[in-house]
Write an enzyme that holds these catalytic residues in place. Structure first.
Site, PDB file in Angstrom:
ATOM      1  N   LYS A 126       0.868  -1.192   0.000  1.00  0.00           N
ATOM      2  CA  LYS A 126       0.000   0.000   0.000  1.00  0.00           C
ATOM      3  C   LYS A 126       0.897   1.231   0.000  1.00  0.00           C
ATOM      4  O   LYS A 126       2.004   1.201   0.516  1.00  0.00           O
ATOM      5  CB  LYS A 126      -0.858   0.014   1.271  1.00  0.00           C
ATOM      6  CG  LYS A 126      -2.107   0.841   1.137  1.00  0.00           C
ATOM      7  CD  LYS A 126      -3.238  -0.005   0.585  1.00  0.00           C
ATOM      8  CE  LYS A 126      -4.495   0.804   0.332  1.00  0.00           C
ATOM      9  NZ  LYS A 126      -5.628  -0.078   0.016  1.00  0.00           N
ATOM     10  N   ASP A 166      -7.326   4.144  -4.159  1.00  0.00           N
ATOM     11  CA  ASP A 166      -7.905   4.004  -2.821  1.00  0.00           C
ATOM     12  C   ASP A 166      -8.532   5.376  -2.551  1.00  0.00           C
ATOM     13  O   ASP A 166      -8.780   6.134  -3.499  1.00  0.00           O
ATOM     14  CB  ASP A 166      -6.819   3.638  -1.787  1.00  0.00           C
ATOM     15  CG  ASP A 166      -7.408   3.104  -0.485  1.00  0.00           C
ATOM     16  OD1 ASP A 166      -7.738   1.914  -0.422  1.00  0.00           O
ATOM     17  OD2 ASP A 166      -7.581   3.889   0.481  1.00  0.00           O
TER      18      ASP A 166
HETATM   19  N1  GLU Z   1      -7.632  -0.027  -2.464  1.00  0.00           N
HETATM   20  C1  GLU Z   1      -8.375  -1.209  -2.743  1.00  0.00           C
HETATM   21  C2  GLU Z   1      -8.344  -2.120  -1.532  1.00  0.00           C
HETATM   22  O1  GLU Z   1      -8.331  -1.629  -0.411  1.00  0.00           O
HETATM   23  C3  GLU Z   1      -7.971  -1.864  -4.050  1.00  0.00           C
HETATM   24  C4  GLU Z   1      -6.550  -2.318  -4.149  1.00  0.00           C
HETATM   25  C5  GLU Z   1      -6.173  -2.818  -5.533  1.00  0.00           C
HETATM   26  O2  GLU Z   1      -7.031  -2.942  -6.397  1.00  0.00           O
HETATM   27  O3  GLU Z   1      -4.978  -3.107  -5.716  1.00  0.00           O
HETATM   28  O4  GLU Z   1      -8.382  -3.310  -1.618  1.00  0.00           O
END
Ligand code: GLU
Length: 447
Positions: A126, A166
């Site tokens: 992340k 996100d």
């Molecule tokens: N931000 C989203 C999550 O919390 C998607 C992450 C992604 O698609 O890589 O899962």
């Protein structure tokens, strides 16, 4: 054994003292995987937990950019590449003023287990920045994104680390970052997910997280002998996840009675349905104060300024806004109102204290790691589409998404049965997610 898990929690506390969100998820996960550690002493020998709670790599960098008044602004950029045992690091980027390592490490850590639950070959990571896209011009957002990627590009790639969106990062931001990445590297590849469909993005990705949450909720209700159809649902938030969730709930015959924004919440006893759902899309791009305009447009709806929807009586609660939006006081109100089901849509929307209270009072809680995994699962389909140079149809995506969500629910229930955990779907999801990562880590040696 309790002492052993406590030992790891203490290590995490000592090393990450000022990161309460990260410590919150570490504690929640470690407490529930205790029986797996009991069954696998070799994991302890291999220092698996010490390695799991330490990101493989953390990148921190300066992001300088020039605003519309010609003034230089400096933000901080991050990427925490947490675990690559199952595949390339995979997870979104969050742009919000409260972003700091504690938030991104909580999200990165959760992503490891969420991604594992999908059964797909993706590791966990992340990133993001303390940059706030709200109130910025398009040109400012573009200059920020370009500067951000001018540093991050060297750390990512289709087989290394694949960012997505996100909070604060949607199709616009992904487009700008992808454009700059392509310009620097001269590669048109699957390094990004959540792209627009004209940029190689996946049809259905925008609604995937919300749709997946509803499929999970449907399975959860079915498991406990109830059906989604005809249920009243209190939902929070007004962004992408909320929109997808409301759309699918409506389609499956449930009645959404609340949505919320920074200004409070809306109680709409007629149901958020039909053109009101389209109106949600408009509100989504407005950034703030969404409830007052909704109540103005639909006078039957009541607006509760500065309040959260957890005081409303509903059959099912789906928090979709952000982390820690349900505290112990909210949990107490929900139980007093006869709450039976909570399905987490946002990442870690419930505090550990509130979860414990809800579970002690017989509320069935579907954890976000499982329930909101449909978004990242479809991101993996997008990676596959890009790698194969093909295009999946929306119908194909929806079909695969539904299958993945049904399977995630099954895996969690199966873990509950194997470890005698009763209805504890949180522990079931943590264990099922952990087992796959642990097995892969053991095979890869001490790395
Ligand atoms: N931000 C989203 C999550 O919390 C998607 C992450 C992604 O698609 O890589 O899962």
């Amino acid at each position: 054994m309790a002492n052993l898990v406590q030992k790891y929690i203490d290590i995490a506390k000592e090393k990450n003292a000022n990161e309460p969100e990260f410590l919150q998820t570490v504690e929640e996960v470690l407490m529930s995987i205790e029986p797996v550690l009991e069954a696998h002493p070799e994991y302890i020998e291999a220092g698996l937990i010490e390695r799991l709670i330490e990101p493989e790599r953390g990148i921190v960098f300066r992001v300088p950019w020039v605003d519309d008044n010609g003034k230089v602004q400096v933000n901080r950029g991050y990427r925490f590449e947490f675990n690559s045992a199952l595949g390339p690091y995979k997870g979104g980027l969050r742009f919000a003023p409260n972003v700091y390592p504690g938030i991104l490490k909580f999200l990165g850590f959760e992503q490891i287990f969420k991604n594992s639950l999908t059964g797909l070959p993706i590791g966990g990571g992340k990133g993001g920045s303390d940059f706030d896209p709200n109130g910025k011009s398009d040109a400012e957002v573009m200059r920020f994104c370009q500067s951000f990627i001018t540093e991050l590009y060297r750390h990512i790639g289709p087989n290394t680390d694949v960012p997505a969106g996100d909070l604060g990062v949607g199709g616009r931001e992904i487009g700008y970052m992808m454009g700059q990445y392509k310009r620097i590297t001269n590669q048109y590849d699957g390094t990004w997910t959540g792209k627009g469909t004209s940029n190689g993005g996946l049809a259905g990705r925008t609604e995937a997280t919300g749709f997946g949450i509803v499929f999970y909720a449907r399975e959860m209700l079915k498991h406990f002998g109830e059906e989604l159809k005809g249920k009243t649902v209190a939902v929070s938030g007004f962004g992408n996840v909320t929109w997808g969730t409301v759309t699918k709930l409506d389609e499956l015959g449930a009645k959404v009675i609340t949505i919320s924004g920074p200004d409070g919440y809306i109680l709409d006893e007629d149901g958020v349905t039909g053109d009101k759902i389209d109106y949600l899309l408009e509100l989504r791009s407005s950034g703030k104060n969404i409830c007052a305009p909704y109540a103005e447009k639909y006078p039957n709806a009541k607006f509760f300024a500065g309040k959260k929807p957890w005081e409303v009586k509903a059959d099912l609660y789906i928090p979709c806004a952000t982390q820690n939006e349900i505290h112990i006081e909210d949990a107490q109100t929900m139980v007093a109102n006869g709450c039976k089901f909570l399905c987490e849509g946002a990442n870690m929307p419930t505090t550990n204290e509130a979860i414990a209270y809800l579970q002690e009072n017989g509320v069935k809680v579907g954890p976000s790691k499982a329930a909101n995994a449909g978004g990242v699962a479809c991101s993996c389909l997008e990676m596959s589409q890009n790698a194969e140079h093909i295009i999946f149809s929306k119908e194909d995506v929806y079909r695969q998404l539904e299958g993945i969500m049904v399977n995630i629910f099954k895996l969690s229930v199966d873990a509950c049965e194997r470890y005698n955990l009763g209805d504890n779907l949180i522990a079931g999801a943590n264990i099922a997610g952990f087992e796959r990562v642990a097995e892969a880590m053991m095979m890869q040696g001490i790395v």
